[in-house]
Write a protein that holds these residues in place. Structure first.
Motif, PDB file in Angstrom:
ATOM      1  N   PRO A  25       0.835  -1.209   0.000  1.00  0.00           N
ATOM      2  CA  PRO A  25       0.000   0.000   0.000  1.00  0.00           C
ATOM      3  C   PRO A  25       0.869   1.257   0.000  1.00  0.00           C
ATOM      4  CG  PRO A  25       0.093  -0.925   2.194  1.00  0.00           C
ATOM      5  CD  PRO A  25       0.839  -1.873   1.288  1.00  0.00           C
ATOM      6  N   ILE A  26       0.565   2.186  -0.883  1.00  0.00           N
ATOM      7  CA  ILE A  26       1.345   3.417  -0.969  1.00  0.00           C
ATOM      8  C   ILE A  26       0.566   4.572  -0.343  1.00  0.00           C
ATOM      9  CG2 ILE A  26       2.387   5.075  -2.557  1.00  0.00           C
ATOM     10  CD1 ILE A  26       2.882   2.724  -4.446  1.00  0.00           C
ATOM     11  N   PHE A  27      -0.731   4.612  -0.580  1.00  0.00           N
ATOM     12  CA  PHE A  27      -1.576   5.679  -0.049  1.00  0.00           C
ATOM     13  C   PHE A  27      -2.623   5.079   0.882  1.00  0.00           C
ATOM     14  CE2 PHE A  27      -0.163   7.054  -4.254  1.00  0.00           C
ATOM     15  CZ  PHE A  27       0.469   8.242  -3.930  1.00  0.00           C
ATOM     16  N   GLY A  33      -4.822   6.395  -4.305  1.00  0.00           N
ATOM     17  CA  GLY A  33      -3.986   5.355  -4.907  1.00  0.00           C
ATOM     18  C   GLY A  33      -4.438   5.001  -6.301  1.00  0.00           C
ATOM     19  N   LEU A  34      -5.744   4.944  -6.503  1.00  0.00           N
ATOM     20  CA  LEU A  34      -6.281   4.647  -7.822  1.00  0.00           C
ATOM     21  C   LEU A  34      -5.962   5.767  -8.811  1.00  0.00           C
ATOM     22  CD1 LEU A  34      -8.029   2.755  -9.576  1.00  0.00           C
ATOM     23  CD2 LEU A  34      -9.993   4.101  -8.842  1.00  0.00           C
ATOM     24  N   ILE A  35      -6.147   7.001  -8.383  1.00  0.00           N
ATOM     25  CA  ILE A  35      -5.850   8.140  -9.262  1.00  0.00           C
ATOM     26  C   ILE A  35      -4.363   8.184  -9.599  1.00  0.00           C
ATOM     27  CG2 ILE A  35      -5.770  10.668  -9.389  1.00  0.00           C
ATOM     28  CD1 ILE A  35      -8.381  10.645  -7.709  1.00  0.00           C
ATOM     29  N   PHE A  36      -3.503   8.034  -8.596  1.00  0.00           N
ATOM     30  CA  PHE A  36      -2.064   8.056  -8.842  1.00  0.00           C
ATOM     31  C   PHE A  36      -1.646   6.895  -9.739  1.00  0.00           C
ATOM     32  CE2 PHE A  36       2.298   6.883  -7.705  1.00  0.00           C
ATOM     33  CZ  PHE A  36       2.940   8.071  -7.991  1.00  0.00           C
ATOM     34  N   GLY A  93       7.461   2.516   8.280  1.00  0.00           N
ATOM     35  CA  GLY A  93       6.307   3.313   8.645  1.00  0.00           C
ATOM     36  C   GLY A  93       6.130   4.560   7.798  1.00  0.00           C
ATOM     37  N   ILE A  94       6.928   4.707   6.760  1.00  0.00           N
ATOM     38  CA  ILE A  94       6.808   5.866   5.872  1.00  0.00           C
ATOM     39  C   ILE A  94       5.608   5.693   4.949  1.00  0.00           C
ATOM     40  CG2 ILE A  94       7.944   7.155   4.039  1.00  0.00           C
ATOM     41  CD1 ILE A  94      10.604   6.463   5.417  1.00  0.00           C
ATOM     42  N   LEU A  95       5.395   4.499   4.469  1.00  0.00           N
ATOM     43  CA  LEU A  95       4.220   4.193   3.633  1.00  0.00           C
ATOM     44  C   LEU A  95       3.204   3.467   4.486  1.00  0.00           C
ATOM     45  CD1 LEU A  95       5.790   2.950   0.299  1.00  0.00           C
ATOM     46  CD2 LEU A  95       4.842   5.177   0.781  1.00  0.00           C
ATOM     47  N   PRO A  96       1.953   3.537   4.242  1.00  0.00           N
ATOM     48  CA  PRO A  96       1.287   4.426   3.305  1.00  0.00           C
ATOM     49  C   PRO A  96       1.147   5.827   3.866  1.00  0.00           C
ATOM     50  CG  PRO A  96      -0.322   3.027   4.364  1.00  0.00           C
ATOM     51  CD  PRO A  96       1.016   2.630   4.893  1.00  0.00           C
ATOM     52  N   PHE A  97       1.140   6.770   2.982  1.00  0.00           N
ATOM     53  CA  PHE A  97       0.957   8.162   3.423  1.00  0.00           C
ATOM     54  C   PHE A  97      -0.234   8.766   2.744  1.00  0.00           C
ATOM     55  CE2 PHE A  97       2.703  10.061  -0.420  1.00  0.00           C
ATOM     56  CZ  PHE A  97       3.661   9.165  -0.828  1.00  0.00           C
TER      57      PHE A  97
END
Length: 97
Positions: A25-27, A33-36, A93-97
């Motif tokens: 997971p990134i967002f 996430g879908l838009i990106f 812990g940097i992602l997801p943001f």
């Protein structure tokens, strides 16, 4: 032979990206996430890096089957490296943001 190698290469690359990069997971927001993912997917970045790298060592059109194999040989480790980096950023812990 080129078409066969091309289809096999695409299937392998798709599967590797699906089980690795798509699993991280990134967002936090699925909508973001879908838009990106639709506007500027990471696969395009991998594709550009792979094509550029292969073009440095391979003369386009000289042996198409070899070009497909070289592209897969470059793309797959890059996809796995990207997955490792994304997984590490998730673990830290940097992602997801």
């Amino acid at each position: 032979m080129y078409k066969l190698f091309s289809k096999i290469s695409y299937a392998i690359r798709f599967y590797i990206c699906f089980i690795t990069i798509e699993a991280v997971p990134i967002f936090k927001s699925n909508l973001v996430g879908l838009i990106f993912g639709q506007v500027f997917p990471m696969y395009v970045i991998l594709m550009l890096i792979s094509y550029t790298t292969v073009s440095l060592i391979y003369e386009r059109g000289s042996a198409p089957a070899l070009g497909v194999i070289l592209y897969a040989v470059v793309y797959i480790p890059l996809a796995l490296l990207l997955w490792g980096i994304l997984s590490l950023l998730t673990f830290i812990g940097i992602l997801p943001f």
